[in-house]
Design a protein around this motif. Structure first.
Motif, mmCIF file in Angstrom:
data_model
loop_
_atom_site.group_PDB
_atom_site.id
_atom_site.type_symbol
_atom_site.label_atom_id
_atom_site.label_comp_id
_atom_site.label_asym_id
_atom_site.label_seq_id
_atom_site.Cartn_x
_atom_site.Cartn_y
_atom_site.Cartn_z
ATOM 1 N N PRO A 16 -1.170 0.105 13.565
ATOM 2 C CA PRO A 16 0.099 0.655 13.072
ATOM 3 C C PRO A 16 1.035 1.006 14.220
ATOM 4 C CG PRO A 16 -1.553 2.374 13.142
ATOM 5 C CD PRO A 16 -2.260 1.081 13.531
ATOM 6 N N ASP A 17 2.306 1.120 13.897
ATOM 7 C CA ASP A 17 3.261 1.656 14.868
ATOM 8 C C ASP A 17 2.875 3.099 15.168
ATOM 9 O OD1 ASP A 17 4.730 -0.677 14.778
ATOM 10 O OD2 ASP A 17 6.341 0.160 13.528
ATOM 11 N N LEU A 18 3.004 3.504 16.414
ATOM 12 C CA LEU A 18 2.778 4.902 16.757
ATOM 13 C C LEU A 18 3.924 5.730 16.196
ATOM 14 C CD1 LEU A 18 1.456 4.731 20.428
ATOM 15 C CD2 LEU A 18 0.175 5.116 18.328
ATOM 16 N N ALA A 19 3.563 6.810 15.514
ATOM 17 C CA ALA A 19 4.526 7.728 14.911
ATOM 18 C C ALA A 19 5.340 7.052 13.811
ATOM 19 C CB ALA A 19 5.443 8.341 15.960
ATOM 20 N N GLY A 20 4.818 5.980 13.253
ATOM 21 C CA GLY A 20 5.517 5.288 12.175
ATOM 22 C C GLY A 20 5.215 5.934 10.836
ATOM 23 N N LYS A 21 5.807 5.389 9.800
ATOM 24 C CA LYS A 21 5.641 5.937 8.451
ATOM 25 C C LYS A 21 4.614 5.165 7.622
ATOM 26 C CE LYS A 21 8.635 9.286 8.610
ATOM 27 N NZ LYS A 21 8.179 10.661 8.574
ATOM 28 N N ALA B 183 -2.574 13.649 19.227
ATOM 29 C CA ALA B 183 -1.577 13.473 20.284
ATOM 30 C C ALA B 183 -0.237 14.127 19.921
ATOM 31 C CB ALA B 183 -1.371 11.990 20.572
ATOM 32 N N GLY B 184 -0.187 14.769 18.760
ATOM 33 C CA GLY B 184 1.037 15.442 18.342
ATOM 34 C C GLY B 184 2.061 14.531 17.703
ATOM 35 N N LEU B 185 1.679 13.324 17.344
ATOM 36 C CA LEU B 185 2.644 12.382 16.781
ATOM 37 C C LEU B 185 3.001 12.696 15.332
ATOM 38 C CD1 LEU B 185 1.483 9.005 18.352
ATOM 39 C CD2 LEU B 185 3.115 10.686 19.222
ATOM 40 N N ASN B 186 2.260 13.607 14.726
ATOM 41 C CA ASN B 186 2.560 14.014 13.355
ATOM 42 C C ASN B 186 3.521 15.205 13.325
ATOM 43 O OD1 ASN B 186 0.657 15.778 14.423
ATOM 44 N ND2 ASN B 186 -0.269 16.193 12.421
ATOM 45 N N THR B 187 3.925 15.701 14.492
ATOM 46 C CA THR B 187 4.804 16.879 14.553
ATOM 47 C C THR B 187 6.076 16.592 15.348
ATOM 48 O OG1 THR B 187 3.680 17.720 16.522
ATOM 49 C CG2 THR B 187 2.850 18.483 14.372
ATOM 50 N N LEU B 188 6.495 15.341 15.385
ATOM 51 C CA LEU B 188 7.710 14.990 16.117
ATOM 52 C C LEU B 188 8.939 15.578 15.434
ATOM 53 C CD1 LEU B 188 7.031 11.183 16.759
ATOM 54 C CD2 LEU B 188 6.640 13.077 18.340
ATOM 55 N N LYS C 274 2.351 13.390 23.427
ATOM 56 C CA LYS C 274 3.451 12.518 23.010
ATOM 57 C C LYS C 274 4.333 12.148 24.198
ATOM 58 C CE LYS C 274 6.020 16.505 21.321
ATOM 59 N NZ LYS C 274 6.528 17.166 20.113
ATOM 60 N N HIS C 275 4.439 13.046 25.167
ATOM 61 C CA HIS C 275 5.250 12.756 26.359
ATOM 62 C C HIS C 275 4.604 11.661 27.214
ATOM 63 C CE1 HIS C 275 7.649 16.140 25.167
ATOM 64 N NE2 HIS C 275 6.574 16.896 25.145
ATOM 65 N N MET C 276 3.287 11.703 27.350
ATOM 66 C CA MET C 276 2.573 10.657 28.096
ATOM 67 C C MET C 276 2.739 9.305 27.396
ATOM 68 S SD MET C 276 -0.894 12.871 28.846
ATOM 69 C CE MET C 276 -1.859 11.548 29.556
ATOM 70 N N ILE C 277 2.665 9.327 26.079
ATOM 71 C CA ILE C 277 2.795 8.091 25.303
ATOM 72 C C ILE C 277 4.199 7.522 25.454
ATOM 73 C CG2 ILE C 277 2.713 7.095 22.982
ATOM 74 C CD1 ILE C 277 0.606 9.397 22.381
ATOM 75 N N LEU C 278 5.209 8.375 25.336
ATOM 76 C CA LEU C 278 6.594 7.919 25.489
ATOM 77 C C LEU C 278 6.846 7.350 26.877
ATOM 78 C CD1 LEU C 278 8.638 10.627 23.562
ATOM 79 C CD2 LEU C 278 8.624 8.158 23.115
ATOM 80 N N GLU C 279 6.282 7.984 27.893
ATOM 81 C CA GLU C 279 6.448 7.498 29.264
ATOM 82 C C GLU C 279 5.845 6.099 29.417
ATOM 83 O OE1 GLU C 279 4.431 8.872 33.331
ATOM 84 O OE2 GLU C 279 5.786 10.382 32.510
ATOM 85 N N SER C 280 4.644 5.910 28.880
ATOM 86 C CA SER C 280 3.994 4.602 28.942
ATOM 87 C C SER C 280 4.783 3.568 28.131
ATOM 88 C CB SER C 280 2.561 4.710 28.436
ATOM 89 O OG SER C 280 1.929 3.456 28.473
ATOM 90 N N PHE C 281 5.223 3.979 26.968
ATOM 91 C CA PHE C 281 6.010 3.112 26.096
ATOM 92 C C PHE C 281 7.233 2.592 26.837
ATOM 93 C CE2 PHE C 281 6.389 3.343 21.172
ATOM 94 C CZ PHE C 281 6.676 2.004 21.078
#
Length: 170
Positions: A74-79, A93-98, A130-137
């Protein structure tokens, strides 16, 4: 048998092929063929041998099968509706609380990434923020398609490791 319950390696090694598939068929996202292939290497001497068996099965597959498994994520932080493992991993990873701005950023990166590569961004999120993931993304979206495909395969192998480590005692 509760396939999510922690089990010993000796219990794993005593499973029938069908029971092994029932217990571990979901380790590779919507791709039970990986567990079927990995299980053919039983008995495993160690949990790491079991993990390597999953990795070998995946890496030995043809490009189309590998790509199908990458695209099954799935997409990360997708619906989209997530598997139980993906839901737990993304929540960890906190992706459910963005907040709305963070969600919009993830949505934009997901869209750009899939347009560029033709598959979703894969990141083994366990232990990450989520910050580490965004940085890698943000860094990976500029990779070449071949580099990014290989990076995605490596991330999927990390996901195998994390999921098996949660289910099989050392």
């Amino acid at each position: 048998m509760d396939r999510k319950a922690m089990m010993s390696l000796s219990t794993v090694n005593s499973l029938t092929p069908r029971a092994f598939l029932e217990a571990f068929g979901d380790v590779a996202e919507h791709s039970p063929w990986v567990a079927r292939e990995a299980g053919s290497a039983m008995p495993f001497a160690t949990r790491d041998d079991m993990i390597l068996s999953f990795e070998r099965a995946f890496r030995a597959a043809n490009h189309d099968a590998q790509l199908a498994l990458v695209r099954a994520h799935p997409d990360l932080a997708g619906k989209a509706k997530l598997t139980e493992d993906s839901t737990k991993e993304q929540a960890g990873a906190g992706l459910n609380t963005l907040d709305a701005q963070e969600f919009a950023h993830f949505t934009d990166l997901n869209t750009r990434y899939k347009q560029r590569f033709g598959f979703p961004f894969i990141f083994a999120v366990k232990g990450a923020t989520k910050h580490m993931i965004l940085e890698s993304f943000a860094a990976r979206v500029s990779n070449t398609p071949e580099v990014e495909f290989q990076t995605s395969l490596a991330q999927i192998c990390r996901i195998f490791r994390f999921r098996i480590e949660e289910r099989v005692s050392p």
